[in-house]
Write a protein that holds these residues in place. Structure first.
Motif, PDB file in Angstrom:
ATOM      1  N   UNK A  10      -5.617  17.888   5.828  1.00 16.75           N
ATOM      2  CA  UNK A  10      -4.997  17.234   6.983  1.00 16.75           C
ATOM      3  C   UNK A  10      -3.558  16.903   6.586  1.00 16.75           C
ATOM      4  N   UNK A  11      -2.669  17.796   6.942  1.00 14.01           N
ATOM      5  CA  UNK A  11      -1.282  17.637   6.502  1.00 14.01           C
ATOM      6  C   UNK A  11      -0.590  16.450   7.155  1.00 14.01           C
ATOM      7  N   UNK A  12      -1.131  15.934   8.263  1.00 11.20           N
ATOM      8  CA  UNK A  12      -0.504  14.804   8.938  1.00 11.20           C
ATOM      9  C   UNK A  12      -1.069  13.462   8.480  1.00 11.20           C
ATOM     10  N   UNK A  13      -1.661  13.424   7.300  1.00  7.73           N
ATOM     11  CA  UNK A  13      -2.251  12.186   6.808  1.00  7.73           C
ATOM     12  C   UNK A  13      -1.167  11.144   6.569  1.00  7.73           C
ATOM     13  N   UNK A  14      -1.490   9.873   6.940  1.00 12.87           N
ATOM     14  CA  UNK A  14      -0.512   8.797   6.774  1.00 12.87           C
ATOM     15  C   UNK A  14      -0.448   8.289   5.344  1.00 12.87           C
ATOM     16  N   UNK A  15      -1.451   8.583   4.526  1.00 13.23           N
ATOM     17  CA  UNK A  15      -1.503   8.089   3.153  1.00 13.23           C
ATOM     18  C   UNK A  15      -0.854   9.084   2.201  1.00 13.23           C
ATOM     19  N   UNK A  16       0.375   9.504   2.493  1.00 15.62           N
ATOM     20  CA  UNK A  16       1.054  10.476   1.648  1.00 15.62           C
ATOM     21  C   UNK A  16       1.879   9.809   0.557  1.00 15.62           C
ATOM     22  N   UNK A  17       2.366   8.576   0.823  1.00 12.38           N
ATOM     23  CA  UNK A  17       3.183   7.880  -0.167  1.00 12.38           C
ATOM     24  C   UNK A  17       2.412   6.668  -0.655  1.00 12.38           C
ATOM     25  N   UNK A  18       2.189   6.590  -1.973  1.00 15.98           N
ATOM     26  CA  UNK A  18       1.420   5.505  -2.568  1.00 15.98           C
ATOM     27  C   UNK A  18       2.388   4.474  -3.141  1.00 15.98           C
ATOM     28  N   UNK A  19       2.295   3.273  -2.606  1.00 14.52           N
ATOM     29  CA  UNK A  19       3.198   2.208  -3.031  1.00 14.52           C
ATOM     30  C   UNK A  19       2.736   1.616  -4.354  1.00 14.52           C
ATOM     31  N   UNK A  20       3.682   1.167  -5.177  1.00 16.74           N
ATOM     32  CA  UNK A  20       3.279   0.528  -6.442  1.00 16.74           C
ATOM     33  C   UNK A  20       2.765  -0.884  -6.186  1.00 16.74           C
ATOM     34  N   UNK A  21       2.225  -1.478  -7.222  1.00 15.34           N
ATOM     35  CA  UNK A  21       1.717  -2.832  -7.122  1.00 15.34           C
ATOM     36  C   UNK A  21       2.862  -3.814  -6.876  1.00 15.34           C
ATOM     37  N   UNK A  22       2.649  -4.839  -6.048  1.00 15.28           N
ATOM     38  CA  UNK A  22       3.729  -5.822  -5.824  1.00 15.28           C
ATOM     39  C   UNK A  22       4.181  -6.522  -7.095  1.00 15.28           C
ATOM     40  N   UNK A  23       3.346  -6.559  -8.130  1.00 13.70           N
ATOM     41  CA  UNK A  23       3.731  -7.215  -9.381  1.00 13.70           C
ATOM     42  C   UNK A  23       4.820  -6.452 -10.114  1.00 13.70           C
ATOM     43  N   UNK A  24       4.909  -5.142  -9.912  1.00 12.28           N
ATOM     44  CA  UNK A  24       5.903  -4.326 -10.615  1.00 12.28           C
ATOM     45  C   UNK A  24       6.877  -3.655  -9.656  1.00 12.28           C
ATOM     46  N   UNK A  25       6.847  -4.010  -8.387  1.00 10.13           N
ATOM     47  CA  UNK A  25       7.712  -3.333  -7.418  1.00 10.13           C
ATOM     48  C   UNK A  25       9.177  -3.682  -7.621  1.00 10.13           C
ATOM     49  N   UNK A  26       9.463  -4.887  -8.144  1.00  7.36           N
ATOM     50  CA  UNK A  26      10.853  -5.328  -8.297  1.00  7.36           C
ATOM     51  C   UNK A  26      11.445  -4.981  -9.651  1.00  7.36           C
ATOM     52  N   UNK A  27      10.704  -4.300 -10.496  1.00 10.21           N
ATOM     53  CA  UNK A  27      11.197  -3.948 -11.832  1.00 10.21           C
ATOM     54  C   UNK A  27      12.204  -2.820 -11.708  1.00 10.21           C
ATOM     55  N   UNK A  28      13.375  -2.979 -12.303  1.00  8.34           N
ATOM     56  CA  UNK A  28      14.412  -1.946 -12.300  1.00  8.34           C
ATOM     57  C   UNK A  28      14.932  -1.783 -13.723  1.00  8.34           C
ATOM     58  N   UNK A  29      15.171  -0.567 -14.192  1.00  9.49           N
ATOM     59  CA  UNK A  29      14.739   0.672 -13.526  1.00  9.49           C
ATOM     60  C   UNK A  29      13.218   0.837 -13.644  1.00  9.49           C
ATOM     61  N   UNK A  30      12.644   1.487 -12.684  1.00  4.46           N
ATOM     62  CA  UNK A  30      11.205   1.678 -12.668  1.00  4.46           C
ATOM     63  C   UNK A  30      10.798   2.668 -13.763  1.00  4.46           C
ATOM     64  N   UNK A  31       9.681   2.400 -14.440  1.00  6.33           N
ATOM     65  CA  UNK A  31       9.255   3.306 -15.523  1.00  6.33           C
ATOM     66  C   UNK A  31       8.766   4.641 -14.977  1.00  6.33           C
ATOM     67  N   UNK A  32       8.817   5.661 -15.833  1.00  3.16           N
ATOM     68  CA  UNK A  32       8.322   6.982 -15.465  1.00  3.16           C
ATOM     69  C   UNK A  32       6.800   6.963 -15.323  1.00  3.16           C
ATOM     70  N   UNK A  33       6.313   7.855 -14.499  1.00  2.00           N
ATOM     71  CA  UNK A  33       4.876   8.050 -14.378  1.00  2.00           C
ATOM     72  C   UNK A  33       4.443   9.003 -15.487  1.00  2.00           C
ATOM     73  N   UNK A  34       3.534   8.568 -16.331  1.00  2.00           N
ATOM     74  CA  UNK A  34       3.107   9.397 -17.469  1.00  2.00           C
ATOM     75  C   UNK A  34       1.891  10.262 -17.131  1.00  2.00           C
ATOM     76  N   UNK A  35       0.916   9.712 -16.385  1.00  2.00           N
ATOM     77  CA  UNK A  35      -0.294  10.453 -16.061  1.00  2.00           C
ATOM     78  C   UNK A  35      -0.738  10.116 -14.643  1.00  2.00           C
TER      79      UNK A  35
END
Length: 659
Positions: free
Chosen positions: A283-308
């Motif tokens: 279903x290419x029109x799915x609304x859950x395409x972008x996964x938000x990070x946890x609010x505890x780490x959302x304000x961290x800058x710069x954001x760490x890389x995704x490892x896995x």
């Protein structure tokens, strides 16, 4: 024997005996019998010895009886024949028909022919009296006989008349598709049995179609099975000829691709920007395409890389360089349903395909998490190893020691492979050889396969090998492969039963039969080593360090087609009709690439690419062209490869200003 043939036979023997009597008379005169007379005498002596006692008595009785003219003939011939040998009297009895080994058979045949003649004559007379007079020829008799034979065939009682329908259906369920089709042509009763919906419903389930369906889901399961097989043949043909659609899963804001995982229709990717993107290819029109990070780490800058990143049908998981782990639901998406942090960088991440069981390893520490019945996540167990974990996999469908199903994790650390279960106080050692590190690891429900690197004197024993262990007994069952290069990848979970496929740095893809330990095929695939591989019952898909994705036909060992992209292929996963590949760059911060520039489309060659191939029969033929080849001058994606487009007139005008 016919009357004329028997009469001719008698006349012939009378002539022979007349000649022999003359020779016998000459013999009596000379006193020495001839050679022909000796052979004839020996024949009749043997015949007389082989006769039965009733025949001898009948012959003696017939010889002693005389009536009318026969007494005169015998009395007249008695004087000259008194000195005749015994075989002469036997021959005369044969000629007169008084005694013969075929006499009883001749009489039976005569009686049978008379009965058939009388019955046929009576039937013809009866039909002639009931019907008008007409000429009956031989062809009509043959047709009547043929019809009578057919009636006798139809009168044979088949078992479906005598047995209950359920019992006959029980017998028919052991037949194959071809045998059911043949039985349907026998009779109407057998045709009803062979067309039963329950039989064809079980046939569908047996061949792997419509798992979990019920009998009432389809009005005609025979047609459903035929459609499924036709669709399967079409999809296989599309695979071989690369007919289908190709889509590139892009996320321009993500910068450089870090890791990719896929399961069925879900594809998840992590980027150096810290973003995690989830696609539902069904279903290419799915609304859950972008996964938000946890609010505890959302304000961290710069954001760490995704490892896995990992995904199954229920949850998607992402681990970051700072030790944070986020878990999202594939149904709701958006906000994480679980978040935790462990000290240090996450080195290995494993997710079960059947359940939301998550295993995380950071340095020497390992933890196993799983939600309870109410959806609250709990830590099942924690352990510490003497060496850092390098690779880890959750065993699918694992069974605990008590017989209950429970999570089981296989992990490698240095030269040792451990098994971790919640009921264990500490990890169990499955394999360890000092100085021989583990290069790859995979596990199925019953076995674990691991690549072992040989060093020093061990190279003289065939080189690097793959050890196969039984998870039930914990013992090594076999050792396959003997290569000078290191085994870089192994796939046991997704391979056909009793098969194992692996890739090596010596550029070859190998398939082994675990029942015999022999090599099924060995393919020279990638000149920079094999990085990812998967196989089913007829094809192999492999990815190499040079960026090639190759599809092979296993039986012939021939390459069907290949696709090339920049960067090594780190992920290859396919099912019946789809294929997902990912080219992940080794350099997360490439030199000379202005990733932080405002031009988000620049330097795409450093970002990596995810390709989704769809070979289903309903895919359009024009979609098999890559998106870059379908773009126009207006779209910005047409310039993603920094291709300089120029018109020849502009070149001429620039070279010659006078023009």
């Amino acid at each position: 024997m016919a009357e004329d043939e028997l009469q001719a036979f008698r006349e012939h023997w009378k002539q022979e005996l007349t000649n022999k009597n003359e020779a016998f008379s000459n013999c009596n005169v000379t006193g020495q019998p001839s050679r022909e007379d000796t052979k004839l005498k020996r024949y009749f002596e043997d015949f007389g010895q082989n006769r039965s006692e009733p025949e001898k008595r009948q012959d003696s009785t017939s010889q002693g009886s005389s009536k009318g003219g026969q007494d005169a003939v015998l009395s007249a011939a008695k004087t000259p024949k008194e000195d005749q040998p015994e075989y002469v009297s036997i021959a005369e009895g044969l000629l007169d028909g008084r005694t013969s080994p075929l006499l009883e058979r001749i009489q039976e045949e005569r009686t049978q022919r008379k009965r058939q003649y009388h019955s046929l004559t009576n039937a013809c007379n009866t039909s002639a009296q009931q019907q008008p007079q007409r000429k009956i020829n031989k062809g009509d008799k043959l047709v009547d006989q043929f019809i009578q034979d057919l009636n006798e065939t139809n009168d044979i009682p088949f078992f479906d008349i005598e047995l209950p329908y359920e019992l006959a259906l029980k017998i028919f369920q052991y037949l194959s598709r071809t045998e059911l089709g043949r039985c349907a042509q026998v009779s109407k009763a057998w045709g009803v049995l062979a067309e039963d919906e329950v039989l064809w419903f079980r046939m569908c389930l047996k061949e792997g179609y419509h798992h979990g369906a019920s009998v009432s889901d389809s009005p005609c399961w025979k047609s459903t099975l035929r459609d499924c097989r036709n669709s399967e043949n079409t999809v296989r043909s599309n695979w071989k000829n690369r007919v289908g659609s190709v889509s590139q899963l892009q996320y321009e804001l993500g910068k450089v691709l870090c890791d990719v995982s896929s399961c069925d229709s879900y594809v998840v990717a992590g980027y150096t920007s810290g973003d995690v993107r989830l696609w539902d290819t069904l279903h290419w029109d799915s609304a859950a395409s972008f996964l938000k990070p946890s609010p505890l780490t959302a304000d961290v800058t710069p954001r760490p890389h995704v490892s896995h990143v990992r995904v199954n049908n229920t949850v998607a998981v992402a681990a970051y360089d700072d030790g944070c782990v986020d878990v999202w639901s594939t149904e709701t998406g958006q906000e994480p349903v679980h978040h935790f942090q462990i000290p240090g960088r996450v080195h290995a991440l494993a997710l079960s395909l059947e359940s939301p069981t998550l295993a995380t390893a950071a340095g020497l520490d390992i933890r196993l998490d799983q939600p309870d019945d109410r959806g609250y996540w709990r830590t099942l167990c924690q352990a510490t190893l003497p060496k850092p974990v390098e690779s880890m996999v959750v065993v699918p469908g694992a069974v605990g020691r008590g017989g209950d199903s429970g999570p089981l994790v296989a992990l490698s650390a240095g030269d040792t492979v451990y098994l971790l279960a919640p009921e264990d106080l500490e990890p169990r050692v499955l394999h360890t050889v000092y100085g021989h590190p583990i290069t790859c690891l995979d596990a199925s429900a019953s076995h674990a396969a691991l690549g072992v690197k040989s060093c020093g004197w061990a190279m003289n024993d065939g080189g690097n090998k793959i050890q196969v262990y039984s998870l039930e007994t914990g013992q090594s069952e076999m050792s396959v492969g003997n290569s000078a290069g290191d085994f870089s990848c192994v796939n046991l979970r997704d391979s056909p039963p009793h098969m194992l496929v692996c890739g090596n740095k010596d550029r070859r893809v190998r398939v082994f039969d675990l029942r015999t330990g022999s090599s099924v095929t060995s393919l020279y695939a990638h000149h920079m080593g094999v990085t990812s591989v998967q196989a089913d019952d007829w094809k192999i898909v492999s990815g190499g360090g040079e960026g090639l994705v190759c599809v092979w036909e296993m039986r012939m060992g021939a390459k069907l087609w290949e696709m090339h992209n920049r960067h090594p292929v780190r992920h290859v996963r396919f099912n019946t009709s789809t294929l997902v590949t990912a080219n992940v760059p080794d350099e997360k911060s490439p030199r000379g690439a202005c990733i932080t520039d405002d031009d988000l489309t620049a330097h795409r060659r450093h970002r990596g690419v995810i390709c989704h191939y769809d070979f289903s029969e309903d895919s359009t033929s024009q979609d098999h062209v890559l998106p870059i080849c379908r773009s126009n001058y207006v779209e910005s994606s047409g310039y993603n490869y920094n291709i300089g487009l120029a018109v020849p007139y502009d070149i001429l005008s620039g070279s010659h200003p006078s023009h």
